[in-house]
Design an enzyme around this catalytic site. Sequence first.
Site, mmCIF file in Angstrom:
data_model
loop_
_atom_site.group_PDB
_atom_site.id
_atom_site.type_symbol
_atom_site.label_atom_id
_atom_site.label_comp_id
_atom_site.label_asym_id
_atom_site.label_seq_id
_atom_site.Cartn_x
_atom_site.Cartn_y
_atom_site.Cartn_z
ATOM 1 N N CYS A 152 0.784 -1.171 0.022
ATOM 2 C CA CYS A 152 -0.096 0.083 0.032
ATOM 3 C C CYS A 152 0.923 1.140 -0.017
ATOM 4 O O CYS A 152 2.219 1.061 0.287
ATOM 5 C CB CYS A 152 -0.808 0.055 1.258
ATOM 6 S SG CYS A 152 -0.055 0.198 2.838
ATOM 7 N N CYS A 206 3.072 1.949 3.044
ATOM 8 C CA CYS A 206 4.240 0.924 3.007
ATOM 9 C C CYS A 206 5.276 2.054 2.312
ATOM 10 O O CYS A 206 6.588 1.860 2.573
ATOM 11 C CB CYS A 206 4.044 -0.289 2.485
ATOM 12 S SG CYS A 206 2.766 -1.139 3.052
ATOM 13 N N ASP A 214 19.259 15.096 -35.280
ATOM 14 C CA ASP A 214 20.554 15.205 -35.624
ATOM 15 C C ASP A 214 20.481 14.434 -37.139
ATOM 16 O O ASP A 214 19.443 13.622 -37.236
ATOM 17 C CB ASP A 214 21.575 14.680 -34.622
ATOM 18 C CG ASP A 214 22.871 14.513 -35.548
ATOM 19 O OD1 ASP A 214 23.433 15.291 -36.364
ATOM 20 O OD2 ASP A 214 23.791 13.405 -35.411
ATOM 21 N N ASP A 254 26.683 16.648 -30.265
ATOM 22 C CA ASP A 254 25.284 16.794 -29.941
ATOM 23 C C ASP A 254 24.967 16.696 -28.358
ATOM 24 O O ASP A 254 23.858 17.042 -27.988
ATOM 25 C CB ASP A 254 24.479 15.496 -30.351
ATOM 26 C CG ASP A 254 24.456 15.571 -32.117
ATOM 27 O OD1 ASP A 254 24.316 16.579 -32.722
ATOM 28 O OD2 ASP A 254 24.509 14.373 -32.447
#
Length: 742
Positions: free
Chosen positions: A57, A60, A461, A645
Amino acid sequence: MTAAPLASVAPPAGVTEDHLSASACPACLAAPSAEDLAKSGDIKGARIMLSLPTAHCAVCITDVEREMEAQPGVRSARVNLTLKRVSVDAEAGVSAETLVEALAKIGYEAYELDPGMLSATETDKRGRDLLMRIGVAGFAMMNIMLLSIAVWSGAEAATRDMFHWISAAIALPTVVFVGQPFFASAWGGLKHGRVNMDVPISLALILASSISIFETMHHGHHAYFDAAVMLSFFLLVGRYLDYRTRAVARSAAEELAALEVPRAHLLREGVETIVPVADLKPGDLIRVRPGGRIPADGEVTAGTSETDRSLLTGETLPVYVGPGTMLSAGEVNLTGPLTLRVTAAGKDSSLHRMADLVAMAESAKTRYTTLAERAARAYSPLVHALSFSAFGYWMWATGGDLRFAVNISAAVLIITCPCALGLAVPAVITAASGKLFRKGLLIKDGTALERLAEVDTVVFDKTGTLTMGAPVLEGLDTIEEETLSVAAALAQASSHPLARALVAAAEARDIRPVVLDDLREVPGFGIEGRLGALALRLGRADWVGAAPCDSTATHLRLGQAEPVTFRFSDHLRLGAAEAVALLTAQGKRVLMVSGDVETAVSVLAGKLGITEWHSGALPAEKAALVADLMGQGRRVLMVGDGLNDTAALAAAHVSISPASALDAARTASDIVLLGADLAPVGDALRIAGQARRRIKENFVISAAYNVVAVPLALVGLATPLAAALAMSTSSITVSLNSMRLK
């Protein structure tokens, strides 16, 4: 790149010549590149993975993460509720045993896992255990209901009491046994001062059984043994269905775990022995027979064959391998026996490192997970306050009807469980990351999926991204041997695709590069050096002083002599046109930016249907373009592969690099494209958009459930049994909705 020539750099440290020669073929390097990626700085310190079999849950999540982050040396911790595990990012020296002990102190059972690897055996064991308890509860429930028929038919006095006591004899042991998962979890939390979702469920089971015993002892007309067992049955069914739906939403980390080989055939002094993969060391020789899966990263030393990398890279065609070929753990040897020299095994293999990256990404915190956790923190105090308030009110309103007040209190405890809220985000992220991985996209950053859904502009690119980045020198036989020798000597100082093509061309003609002095690469321009007193340059036309060229080319200048132009041809990357078409159909703005010459860029843009493109761009100009778009409020996806890049990849809202990219580009990117096919890039944005919608839908489902269900329980219109059905239905609905990704 062409007139924007050799906008690249020397090979990064640790990248060998073999890496450079292989990188021209993404399919050949995709799997081993995970090891390079890991070594390039993506994995720092210690990453410890612990399984949490009792976590289920949102409460937790908060408890475990808080406890882990309180431990010395732990930088961060993230619970993946869907996979029931916690990923801990810690400093070197932090041990898994210490973390397991810390979790035990707050009532959580935990076990160490290999990073990114989850044993399917433990998962199956959990499912079998739930099925066994469901069977016991179902059998007992049917018998008690048969006994109840006599009571409902009008049995009175001693006869009614006898049937109630027989029902008690069946129901009480059954509730104790089948309710063990709820009771153990609730007691573990309470023992350490923590209230989880199993506390109200356990209270409801105890209250239903206790009030039934009370009624039976006092010769009451009503006992609820059948309801207590049915409540256990439906709670277990709901938990099992939830477990199964999570299992279907299989994570990418588990996909990689399925490729792990436990044993290998080790060769020592000509003798073949079977050993655990964990015992292999770099330098060991292993034999892989046809049909076998490669157990460790290694270099082929003997034998030729073909390998299947489809599960690792998405590549559908087999790849030829022979002596000198680098193979990755997880590949399948198809046609011939191979002998490999191990380079990395076990936790150091590329397969493990890829899985580690995926598991950490799946567990990352996003805006949506933070929102869900904040809402879940208010659960415990609120639900118990509502339950006790309802009990007090109905005791007063009914003049002391304990049975009625207890039923309403139990129903409120059960129906307000936040399971659906806890599953709203992790179930979607797990399903989406697994789907993207199967399409050949490895998500390195867990927030990348969220950011990918926000993208409205895509910048590509050209060389190495939209094209294969494996250019071939044209007119090789017409180039003078001395000229090619000098050009190859300069090109050796760079890893740019055109430089590698020049070196390959010289090797094809068996021409040895001359020895040069003062070699230096100028990123974005080219390489320069000296041959005695003669100054040399290889690179962009404007830098070298050559006339602009209308095709992909680089230029060589020897002293004051007329520059020599080398022209190249390249091939469009598989799926490039499809990716651009998919993105355009989604309404995304698509641009191409390249250091290549205008003619080459415009021709490729025309083929792909890209209307916005920029040529002759230097690395800084690429980054400036992305930054400018971001400044306009755009959410930019940058797709690139080169060192030139890297700045643009880092500046973008989210970024993708092919597996054949340089280490620096892969490190800067959020997602790695494992295969050669670019089409998944278009799919990635679509799936990310769907994932965001599913998360929002899950929040709506969770909120609507509580808005409708809680008032019904408070006013007495929902029995504990109906509350159990409603709670299970909400969790299963959220899990099923999370898997509606196409």
